[in-house]
Design a protein around this motif. Structure first.
Motif, PDB file in Angstrom:
ATOM      1  N   ASP A   6       0.847  -1.163   0.044  1.00  0.00           N
ATOM      2  CA  ASP A   6       0.049  -0.024   0.092  1.00  0.00           C
ATOM      3  C   ASP A   6       1.034   1.118   0.039  1.00  0.00           C
ATOM      4  O   ASP A   6       0.354   2.238  -0.646  1.00  0.00           O
ATOM      5  CB  ASP A   6      -0.952  -0.074   1.155  1.00  0.00           C
ATOM      6  N   ALA A   7       1.959   1.199   0.610  1.00  0.00           N
ATOM      7  CA  ALA A   7       3.045   2.275   0.700  1.00  0.00           C
ATOM      8  C   ALA A   7       3.602   2.563  -0.790  1.00  0.00           C
ATOM      9  O   ALA A   7       3.261   3.832  -0.972  1.00  0.00           O
ATOM     10  CB  ALA A   7       4.017   2.170   1.519  1.00  0.00           C
ATOM     11  N   ASP A   8       3.844   1.585  -1.326  1.00  0.00           N
ATOM     12  CA  ASP A   8       4.467   1.885  -2.770  1.00  0.00           C
ATOM     13  C   ASP A   8       3.325   2.350  -3.664  1.00  0.00           C
ATOM     14  O   ASP A   8       3.618   3.215  -4.558  1.00  0.00           O
ATOM     15  CB  ASP A   8       4.738   0.503  -3.235  1.00  0.00           C
ATOM     16  N   MET A   9       2.164   1.981  -3.527  1.00  0.00           N
ATOM     17  CA  MET A   9       1.125   2.311  -4.502  1.00  0.00           C
ATOM     18  C   MET A   9       0.715   3.826  -4.170  1.00  0.00           C
ATOM     19  O   MET A   9       0.584   4.386  -5.230  1.00  0.00           O
ATOM     20  CB  MET A   9      -0.290   1.401  -4.219  1.00  0.00           C
ATOM     21  N   TYR A  10       0.800   4.064  -2.795  1.00  0.00           N
ATOM     22  CA  TYR A  10       0.478   5.572  -2.301  1.00  0.00           C
ATOM     23  C   TYR A  10       1.287   6.614  -3.144  1.00  0.00           C
ATOM     24  O   TYR A  10       1.254   7.709  -3.632  1.00  0.00           O
ATOM     25  CB  TYR A  10       0.353   5.849  -1.065  1.00  0.00           C
ATOM     26  N   SER A  11       2.734   5.926  -2.754  1.00  0.00           N
ATOM     27  CA  SER A  11       3.948   6.756  -3.460  1.00  0.00           C
ATOM     28  C   SER A  11       3.891   7.068  -4.960  1.00  0.00           C
ATOM     29  O   SER A  11       4.209   7.929  -5.490  1.00  0.00           O
ATOM     30  CB  SER A  11       5.222   6.091  -3.081  1.00  0.00           C
ATOM     31  N   ILE A  12       3.419   5.881  -5.576  1.00  0.00           N
ATOM     32  CA  ILE A  12       3.427   6.134  -7.149  1.00  0.00           C
ATOM     33  C   ILE A  12       2.282   7.035  -7.421  1.00  0.00           C
ATOM     34  O   ILE A  12       2.421   7.829  -8.325  1.00  0.00           O
ATOM     35  CB  ILE A  12       3.162   4.833  -7.623  1.00  0.00           C
ATOM     36  N   LEU A  13       1.022   6.985  -6.792  1.00  0.00           N
ATOM     37  CA  LEU A  13       0.019   7.908  -7.007  1.00  0.00           C
ATOM     38  C   LEU A  13       0.481   9.359  -6.529  1.00  0.00           C
ATOM     39  O   LEU A  13       0.366  10.290  -7.509  1.00  0.00           O
ATOM     40  CB  LEU A  13      -0.983   7.571  -6.282  1.00  0.00           C
ATOM     41  N   VAL A  14       1.350   9.550  -5.666  1.00  0.00           N
ATOM     42  CA  VAL A  14       1.950  10.806  -5.581  1.00  0.00           C
ATOM     43  C   VAL A  14       2.883  11.382  -6.562  1.00  0.00           C
ATOM     44  O   VAL A  14       2.740  12.350  -7.152  1.00  0.00           O
ATOM     45  CB  VAL A  14       2.751  10.866  -4.109  1.00  0.00           C
ATOM     46  N   LEU A  15       3.702  10.372  -7.162  1.00  0.00           N
ATOM     47  CA  LEU A  15       4.557  10.669  -8.362  1.00  0.00           C
ATOM     48  C   LEU A  15       3.757  11.052  -9.576  1.00  0.00           C
ATOM     49  O   LEU A  15       4.102  11.914 -10.194  1.00  0.00           O
ATOM     50  CB  LEU A  15       5.349   9.328  -8.524  1.00  0.00           C
ATOM     51  N   LEU A  16       2.501  10.266  -9.891  1.00  0.00           N
ATOM     52  CA  LEU A  16       1.637  10.731 -10.902  1.00  0.00           C
ATOM     53  C   LEU A  16       1.114  12.056 -10.817  1.00  0.00           C
ATOM     54  O   LEU A  16       1.063  12.850 -11.654  1.00  0.00           O
ATOM     55  CB  LEU A  16       0.613   9.342 -10.929  1.00  0.00           C
ATOM     56  N   THR A  17       0.870  12.507  -9.559  1.00  0.00           N
ATOM     57  CA  THR A  17       0.157  13.709  -9.350  1.00  0.00           C
ATOM     58  C   THR A  17       1.102  14.859  -9.561  1.00  0.00           C
ATOM     59  O   THR A  17       0.826  15.545 -10.270  1.00  0.00           O
ATOM     60  CB  THR A  17      -0.299  13.826  -7.971  1.00  0.00           C
ATOM     61  N   LEU A  18       2.400  14.621  -8.989  1.00  0.00           N
ATOM     62  CA  LEU A  18       3.475  15.593  -9.111  1.00  0.00           C
ATOM     63  C   LEU A  18       3.896  15.708 -10.845  1.00  0.00           C
ATOM     64  O   LEU A  18       3.982  16.979 -11.022  1.00  0.00           O
ATOM     65  CB  LEU A  18       4.710  14.937  -8.387  1.00  0.00           C
TER      66      LEU A  18
END
Length: 331
Positions: A195-207
């Motif tokens: 879940d931590a990696d999924m959230y980090s990737i979501l943040v990356l996509l947003t940035l």
């Protein structure tokens, strides 16, 4: 009538301290000019009258100018009655504005107005260590911390706290993401690895969606999501699971306490890894020859980077090509 209504609405939209400041300035100018006309002998110039009005309303009262006539004293009394409340309101408003701004800063409600800042996502021990290193290596570098768990901002110089969700455009707008130099996304320590990696990737996509040119470094905890992070546009991946296991295995084999050595790899200690780009002078030289040349410049040649492939400590006879970049440890 419609024009006057627009003027009033425009006036009401101004900040309260601006409105009060304008009223106080008008009172000082009006009574200062008026007293200079009523008592020209005591107040030879308009500036003297304005000076008297300012000093009187601020309750300093030097006594260098004093109205002598009954009319002049009546004007002074009227000025005090009318202006004292506005002057008190002025200082009260300024104080309240300063307190609100300080409160907003501590609560992470401010908007960062600078540029070329480094954005850190998530507050944890890793982030704290990075902040300490950055403030040591680049003390003037502005750091914007985005986190939703902190109640108040960490009181560290040049660190601006933005409270909110890094996947929300409004939060990123307050961090002025469009002018940022780089962003570092750390794994959420309150989630499991997946879940931590999924959230980090979501943040990356947003940035990347808001600022495609932003240099993003992301921490990943699983090999599967490392591939997805690269697909999402990460400029660099920090595979924590590999780094930790490598250091632990190296310590076991060395059996001589390498913990202090690892801490020296911190840029704050004066040492930093760098990748030297293509240089015509390096072409055709061997790893041994370049090691000696760079050593005289206080650089230790560690390896070669060719595209996505990295070679640490290659054979001394390895010849440098046009595709190679040099990995060095520089002091």
């Amino acid at each position: 009538m419609a024009k006057s209504n627009r003027t009033i609405l425009h006036w009401l939209k101004w900040p309260l301290y601006t409105q009060v400041s304008i009223v106080v300035l008008f009172i000082i100018l009006f009574f200062g000019v008026t007293i200079s006309f009523i008592e020209p002998n005591e107040f030879p110039t308009m500036f003297d009258g304005i000076w008297w009005a300012l000093i009187t309303l601020s309750t300093v009262g030097f006594g260098d100018y004093v109205p002598q006539t009954y009319l002049g004293r009546a004007i002074a009394m009227l000025m005090v009655l009318v202006g004292a409340s506005f002057v008190s309101a002025y200082f009260a408003t300024i104080s309240a504005a300063a307190i609100r701004k300080q409160h907003s800063f501590r609560e992470g409600e401010i908007t960062f107005r600078g540029s070329n800042q480094i954005i850190l996502i998530g507050w944890n021990e890793k982030t704290k260590e990075m902040v300490e290193s950055l403030t040591t290596v680049k003390p003037d570098k502005k750091i914007v911390l985005i986190d939703g768990s902190l109640k108040t901002a960490p009181l560290i110089e040049n660190v601006y706290y933005i409270k909110g969700d890094p996947t929300d455009d409004e939060t990123l707008a307050r961090a002025n993401i469009g002018s940022a130099e780089a962003a570092i996304i750390t794994a959420d320590q309150h989630k499991n690895e997946y879940d931590a990696d999924m959230y980090s990737i979501l943040v990356l996509l947003t940035l990347k969606g808001v600022n495609p040119s932003l240099h993003c470094v992301i921490e990943v905890l699983t090999e599967k999501q490392a591939i997805n992070a690269k697909r999402a546009g990460a400029n660099d991946l920090i595979k924590t699971y590999k780094l930790t296991s490598y250091f632990m295995m190296t310590s076991i084999f060395a059996k001589n306490g390498l913990a202090n050595f690892y801490s020296e790899l911190n840029p704050a200690s004066g040492n930093s890894f760098q990748v030297l780009p293509y240089n015509e002078k390096f072409i055709g030289k061997t790893f041994r020859e370049l090691s000696q040349i760079l050593l005289e410049k206080e650089c230790i040649l560690i390896g070669i980077k060719t595209g996505e492939e990295t070679k640490i400590n290659p054979p001394l006879t390895y010849q440098i090509t046009r595709l190679d970049s040099l990995i060095v440890l520089k002091h």
